[in-house]
Design a protein around this motif. Structure first.
Motif, PDB file in Angstrom:
ATOM      1  N   GLU A  76      24.582  29.344  59.562  1.00 25.49           N
ATOM      2  CA  GLU A  76      25.447  29.497  60.733  1.00 25.49           C
ATOM      3  C   GLU A  76      26.148  30.854  60.812  1.00 25.49           C
ATOM      4  OE1 GLU A  76      25.566  27.264  63.118  1.00 25.49           O
ATOM      5  OE2 GLU A  76      24.295  25.810  62.059  1.00 25.49           O
ATOM      6  N   ALA A  77      26.585  31.377  59.665  1.00 21.69           N
ATOM      7  CA  ALA A  77      27.333  32.641  59.663  1.00 21.69           C
ATOM      8  C   ALA A  77      26.486  33.808  59.171  1.00 21.69           C
ATOM      9  CB  ALA A  77      28.582  32.508  58.797  1.00 21.69           C
ATOM     10  N   GLU A  78      25.315  33.506  58.665  1.00 19.39           N
ATOM     11  CA  GLU A  78      24.397  34.520  58.130  1.00 19.39           C
ATOM     12  C   GLU A  78      25.058  35.328  57.016  1.00 19.39           C
ATOM     13  OE1 GLU A  78      21.239  35.340  61.604  1.00 19.39           O
ATOM     14  OE2 GLU A  78      23.198  36.268  61.965  1.00 19.39           O
ATOM     15  N   VAL A  79      25.691  34.583  56.109  1.00 18.41           N
ATOM     16  CA  VAL A  79      26.315  35.159  54.923  1.00 18.41           C
ATOM     17  C   VAL A  79      25.799  34.398  53.707  1.00 18.41           C
ATOM     18  CG1 VAL A  79      28.477  35.569  53.683  1.00 18.41           C
ATOM     19  CG2 VAL A  79      28.389  35.862  56.171  1.00 18.41           C
ATOM     20  N   ALA A  80      25.332  35.134  52.697  1.00 21.23           N
ATOM     21  CA  ALA A  80      24.771  34.520  51.496  1.00 21.23           C
ATOM     22  C   ALA A  80      25.779  34.581  50.348  1.00 21.23           C
ATOM     23  CB  ALA A  80      23.483  35.227  51.085  1.00 21.23           C
ATOM     24  N   VAL A  81      26.119  33.408  49.819  1.00 22.80           N
ATOM     25  CA  VAL A  81      26.983  33.302  48.643  1.00 22.80           C
ATOM     26  C   VAL A  81      26.264  32.423  47.617  1.00 22.80           C
ATOM     27  CG1 VAL A  81      29.097  33.564  49.998  1.00 22.80           C
ATOM     28  CG2 VAL A  81      28.198  31.268  49.541  1.00 22.80           C
ATOM     29  N   VAL A  82      26.678  32.502  46.355  1.00 23.53           N
ATOM     30  CA  VAL A  82      26.063  31.676  45.312  1.00 23.53           C
ATOM     31  C   VAL A  82      26.981  30.489  45.044  1.00 23.53           C
ATOM     32  CG1 VAL A  82      25.039  31.610  43.021  1.00 23.53           C
ATOM     33  CG2 VAL A  82      25.096  33.764  44.298  1.00 23.53           C
ATOM     34  N   PRO A  83      26.496  29.254  45.202  1.00 24.59           N
ATOM     35  CA  PRO A  83      27.348  28.085  44.989  1.00 24.59           C
ATOM     36  C   PRO A  83      27.688  27.877  43.524  1.00 24.59           C
ATOM     37  CG  PRO A  83      25.087  27.398  45.415  1.00 24.59           C
ATOM     38  CD  PRO A  83      25.136  28.886  45.641  1.00 24.59           C
ATOM     39  N   GLY A  84      28.820  27.224  43.293  1.00 21.91           N
ATOM     40  CA  GLY A  84      29.324  27.036  41.940  1.00 21.91           C
ATOM     41  C   GLY A  84      28.443  26.213  41.034  1.00 21.91           C
ATOM     42  N   GLU A  85      27.588  25.361  41.599  1.00 24.61           N
ATOM     43  CA  GLU A  85      26.692  24.566  40.754  1.00 24.61           C
ATOM     44  C   GLU A  85      25.860  25.449  39.832  1.00 24.61           C
ATOM     45  OE1 GLU A  85      27.096  21.986  44.519  1.00 24.61           O
ATOM     46  OE2 GLU A  85      27.215  24.093  43.957  1.00 24.61           O
ATOM     47  N   ALA A  86      25.527  26.649  40.293  1.00 21.40           N
ATOM     48  CA  ALA A  86      24.718  27.567  39.479  1.00 21.40           C
ATOM     49  C   ALA A  86      25.460  27.999  38.217  1.00 21.40           C
ATOM     50  CB  ALA A  86      24.339  28.797  40.299  1.00 21.40           C
ATOM     51  N   PHE A  87      26.779  27.884  38.229  1.00 20.38           N
ATOM     52  CA  PHE A  87      27.611  28.339  37.116  1.00 20.38           C
ATOM     53  C   PHE A  87      28.286  27.185  36.391  1.00 20.38           C
ATOM     54  CE2 PHE A  87      27.615  31.375  40.655  1.00 20.38           C
ATOM     55  CZ  PHE A  87      26.937  32.427  40.061  1.00 20.38           C
ATOM     56  N   GLY A  88      27.815  25.983  36.674  1.00 21.33           N
ATOM     57  CA  GLY A  88      28.318  24.811  35.965  1.00 21.33           C
ATOM     58  C   GLY A  88      29.546  24.169  36.552  1.00 21.33           C
ATOM     59  N   THR A  89      29.961  24.587  37.752  1.00 23.25           N
ATOM     60  CA  THR A  89      31.164  24.012  38.369  1.00 23.25           C
ATOM     61  C   THR A  89      30.958  23.857  39.878  1.00 23.25           C
ATOM     62  OG1 THR A  89      32.132  26.226  38.543  1.00 23.25           O
ATOM     63  CG2 THR A  89      32.798  24.909  36.650  1.00 23.25           C
ATOM     64  N   ASP A  90      30.851  22.624  40.342  1.00 21.76           N
ATOM     65  CA  ASP A  90      30.759  22.378  41.778  1.00 21.76           C
ATOM     66  C   ASP A  90      32.123  22.615  42.426  1.00 21.76           C
ATOM     67  OD1 ASP A  90      30.002  21.534  44.311  1.00 21.76           O
ATOM     68  OD2 ASP A  90      30.270  19.405  43.844  1.00 21.76           O
ATOM     69  N   GLY A  91      32.101  23.043  43.692  1.00 24.24           N
ATOM     70  CA  GLY A  91      33.345  23.235  44.420  1.00 24.24           C
ATOM     71  C   GLY A  91      33.804  24.679  44.488  1.00 24.24           C
ATOM     72  N   TYR A  92      32.927  25.612  44.110  1.00 24.03           N
ATOM     73  CA  TYR A  92      33.294  27.020  44.077  1.00 24.03           C
ATOM     74  C   TYR A  92      32.150  27.867  44.635  1.00 24.03           C
ATOM     75  CZ  TYR A  92      36.763  25.339  40.697  1.00 24.03           C
ATOM     76  OH  TYR A  92      37.778  24.653  40.079  1.00 24.03           O
ATOM     77  N   PHE A  93      32.464  29.124  44.949  1.00 20.68           N
ATOM     78  CA  PHE A  93      31.461  30.139  45.267  1.00 20.68           C
ATOM     79  C   PHE A  93      31.657  31.312  44.315  1.00 20.68           C
ATOM     80  CE2 PHE A  93      31.502  29.098  50.115  1.00 20.68           C
ATOM     81  CZ  PHE A  93      30.628  28.036  49.899  1.00 20.68           C
ATOM     82  N   ARG A  94      30.562  31.975  43.950  1.00 23.40           N
ATOM     83  CA  ARG A  94      30.689  33.303  43.361  1.00 23.40           C
ATOM     84  C   ARG A  94      30.344  34.304  44.439  1.00 23.40           C
ATOM     85  NH1 ARG A  94      27.002  36.678  39.152  1.00 23.40           N
ATOM     86  NH2 ARG A  94      26.001  37.186  41.141  1.00 23.40           N
ATOM     87  N   MET A  95      31.247  35.264  44.629  1.00 21.12           N
ATOM     88  CA  MET A  95      31.045  36.287  45.645  1.00 21.12           C
ATOM     89  C   MET A  95      31.215  37.664  45.005  1.00 21.12           C
ATOM     90  SD  MET A  95      33.037  34.462  48.846  1.00 21.12           S
ATOM     91  CE  MET A  95      32.498  35.706  50.033  1.00 21.12           C
ATOM     92  N   SER A  96      30.116  38.401  44.920  1.00 20.07           N
ATOM     93  CA  SER A  96      30.182  39.760  44.395  1.00 20.07           C
ATOM     94  C   SER A  96      30.820  40.673  45.432  1.00 20.07           C
ATOM     95  CB  SER A  96      28.779  40.255  44.054  1.00 20.07           C
ATOM     96  OG  SER A  96      28.802  41.642  43.802  1.00 20.07           O
ATOM     97  N   TYR A  97      31.778  41.487  44.991  1.00 21.45           N
ATOM     98  CA  TYR A  97      32.342  42.483  45.916  1.00 21.45           C
ATOM     99  C   TYR A  97      31.803  43.877  45.612  1.00 21.45           C
ATOM    100  CZ  TYR A  97      36.019  42.470  42.237  1.00 21.45           C
ATOM    101  OH  TYR A  97      36.716  42.482  41.056  1.00 21.45           O
ATOM    102  N   ALA A  98      30.607  43.911  44.992  1.00 20.07           N
ATOM    103  CA  ALA A  98      29.920  45.185  44.780  1.00 20.07           C
ATOM    104  C   ALA A  98      29.030  45.490  45.974  1.00 20.07           C
ATOM    105  CB  ALA A  98      29.102  45.130  43.494  1.00 20.07           C
ATOM    106  N   LEU A  99      29.628  45.492  47.136  1.00 21.42           N
ATOM    107  CA  LEU A  99      28.919  45.851  48.361  1.00 21.42           C
ATOM    108  C   LEU A  99      29.872  46.664  49.222  1.00 21.42           C
ATOM    109  CD1 LEU A  99      28.644  42.764  50.756  1.00 21.42           C
ATOM    110  CD2 LEU A  99      30.251  42.894  48.898  1.00 21.42           C
ATOM    111  N   GLY A 100      29.373  47.299  50.266  1.00 23.31           N
ATOM    112  CA  GLY A 100      30.187  48.200  51.070  1.00 23.31           C
ATOM    113  C   GLY A 100      31.409  47.527  51.674  1.00 23.31           C
ATOM    114  N   ASP A 101      32.469  48.310  51.866  1.00 23.99           N
ATOM    115  CA  ASP A 101      33.721  47.769  52.402  1.00 23.99           C
ATOM    116  C   ASP A 101      33.531  47.088  53.754  1.00 23.99           C
ATOM    117  OD1 ASP A 101      36.255  49.271  50.750  1.00 23.99           O
ATOM    118  OD2 ASP A 101      34.298  50.220  50.612  1.00 23.99           O
ATOM    119  N   ALA A 102      32.754  47.711  54.637  1.00 26.91           N
ATOM    120  CA  ALA A 102      32.563  47.145  55.974  1.00 26.91           C
ATOM    121  C   ALA A 102      31.831  45.808  55.905  1.00 26.91           C
ATOM    122  CB  ALA A 102      31.795  48.129  56.857  1.00 26.91           C
ATOM    123  N   ASP A 103      30.766  45.735  55.101  1.00 31.97           N
ATOM    124  CA  ASP A 103      30.036  44.482  54.954  1.00 31.97           C
ATOM    125  C   ASP A 103      30.910  43.401  54.336  1.00 31.97           C
ATOM    126  OD1 ASP A 103      27.706  45.304  56.114  1.00 31.97           O
ATOM    127  OD2 ASP A 103      26.592  45.572  54.259  1.00 31.97           O
TER     128      ASP A 103
END
Length: 401
Positions: A358-385
């Motif tokens: 719906e928003a065309e934004v890709a995040v990694v869900p917490g299940e991948a890191f052993g904890t449901d209910g969270y997102f991992r979001m890298s901020y190693a991307l451009g400020d505008a993005d």
């Protein structure tokens, strides 16, 4: 006669969730969709030019066209030992260093060298996706020690102690943390090191984000804070994050000489030496100053503050301030079960799928890191993005009810 085509051990391995999300985001972008990806854990900066130039010279040197020692170029092993003393105060010798094909090979070979079938490895969660897979490949058993946002994703000695059994062989200790950005204060690092020494268990400590520390936080190395654990410690590190060299594939492990010798024997059969051109590039990186790192860190610090502010403005989202690495790990538990775009996601994985569609934004869900209910979001991307991506998520979740 066995009938399975793929071995049970390899069949049990999951694809890297972070790389899968990044690949999907890139595929959608290639198809013309304006997807913004928060998935990949790599700096959005080019490798510093002096490192690239060193590699170019190496590529033209006939000596670099041949096999070199499996454990790494002697000059690189010495430089890594010197860099370790400079950056963390940990004094080691070159024969305690093994140069590997990226940090992931160092992770796998460490577990392979230390774990026997059924040995248990304590792993605080949230954890990087590769750790449990590498533990399982080595025949070990992961024992998860859960943490959450209420403690800043830090595991206490009491929690670790409660998870110990007579099968416990090692503790995986990561600070700064991927995926949470948590940084253990020096006094807690010391306490955990002293506890591990008293228990007689090993510590495998991943220090690859050592230079990405913000605010008043301080990096501290566990064998420095607790010298009594040094003979049972393996330090994992590499050039990928500090020098924007994820694609060069150079990591290393530092440990007692017997462990390094055993891991070198394994590597001699698995891959032989790391590509010489990459090793020379790594030599230039670890031997140079840290000015390029300081510039990247300043940009990450700015983005860190922005993403935390924007995420905490979204109803139902709680994001502790990360003090290291380049990840935010927001809790989205306050959104789960509510209606979002006509659906009621019950897991962070379901919510991440809705956000991508719906928003065309890709995040990694917490299940991948052993904890449901969270997102991992890298901020190693451009400020505008970064701002546009979080704003899209905020708009999508604004009417969640």
């Amino acid at each position: 006669m066995p009938t399975t085509r793929i071995s049970a051990r390899v069949s049990a391995i999951s694809e890297s969730a972070t790389l899968a999300v990044d690949a999907k985001a890139k595929a959608l972008k290639a198809a013309g969709r304006p997807v913004i990806g928060f998935g990949a854990g790599e700096p959005d900066f080019p490798t510093p030019s002096y490192i690239v130039e060193a590699a170019q010279r190496a590529a033209a040197d006939p000596k670099m066209h041949k096999y070199t020692p499996a454990a790494g170029l002697p000059e690189l092993r010495s430089a890594i030992a010197a860099k370790t003393l400079r950056d963390s105060g940990y004094a080691v010798t070159a024969d305690q260093v093994l140069v590997t094909n990226g940090g992931k090979q160092a992770v796998y070979q460490t577990f392979a060298a230390l774990l026997d079938e059924g040995d248990e490895a304590l792993l605080p969660a949230p954890y990087w996706t590769t750790y449990p897979e590498a533990i399982a490949l080595a025949g070990g058993v992961t024992v998860t020690v859960p943490t959450d946002e209420s403690t800043g994703y830090l595991a206490s000695v009491e929690q670790l102690d409660a998870a110990v059994t007579d099968r416990t062989k090692l503790l995986v200790f990561v600070s700064p943390s991927n995926p949470t950005g948590a940084v253990y204060p020096p006094e807690q690092v010391k306490a955990i090191g002293e506890w591990a020494a008293a228990k007689g268990i090993w510590v495998v400590t991943d220090e690859i984000y050592e230079h990405l520390i913000y605010g008043d936080a301080k990096f501290s190395s566990i064998p420095v804070q607790a010298p009594e654990i040094a003979d049972r410690t393996v330090v994992l590190n590499g050039v990928a994050k500090t020098y924007a060299m994820t694609g060069w594939r150079v990591g290393w492990m530092i440990g007692p000489k017997d462990v390094i010798k055993a891991a070198t024997n394994l590597q001699s059969h698995a891959t032989s030496n790391v590509a010489n051109v990459s090793q020379v590039a790594a030599l230039a990186a670890v031997s140079g100053d840290l000015s390029a790192v300081a510039e990247m860190r300043a940009a990450f610090d700015r983005r860190r503050k922005t993403i935390v502010r924007l995420l905490n403005d979204i109803p139902g989202v709680v994001c502790p301030e990360p003090l290291g690495a380049f990840y935010a790990y927001p809790s989205v538990k306050g959104v789960l079960g509510k209606e979002v775009a006509g659906k009621r996601p019950q897991t962070s994985s379901e919510l991440a799928s809705i956000i991508l569609d719906e928003a065309e934004v890709a995040v990694v869900p917490g299940e991948a890191f052993g904890t449901d209910g969270y997102f991992r979001m890298s901020y190693a991307l451009g400020d505008a993005d970064l701002e546009e991506g979080v704003t899209r998520i905020a708009k999508l979740l604004a009417d969640a009810k």
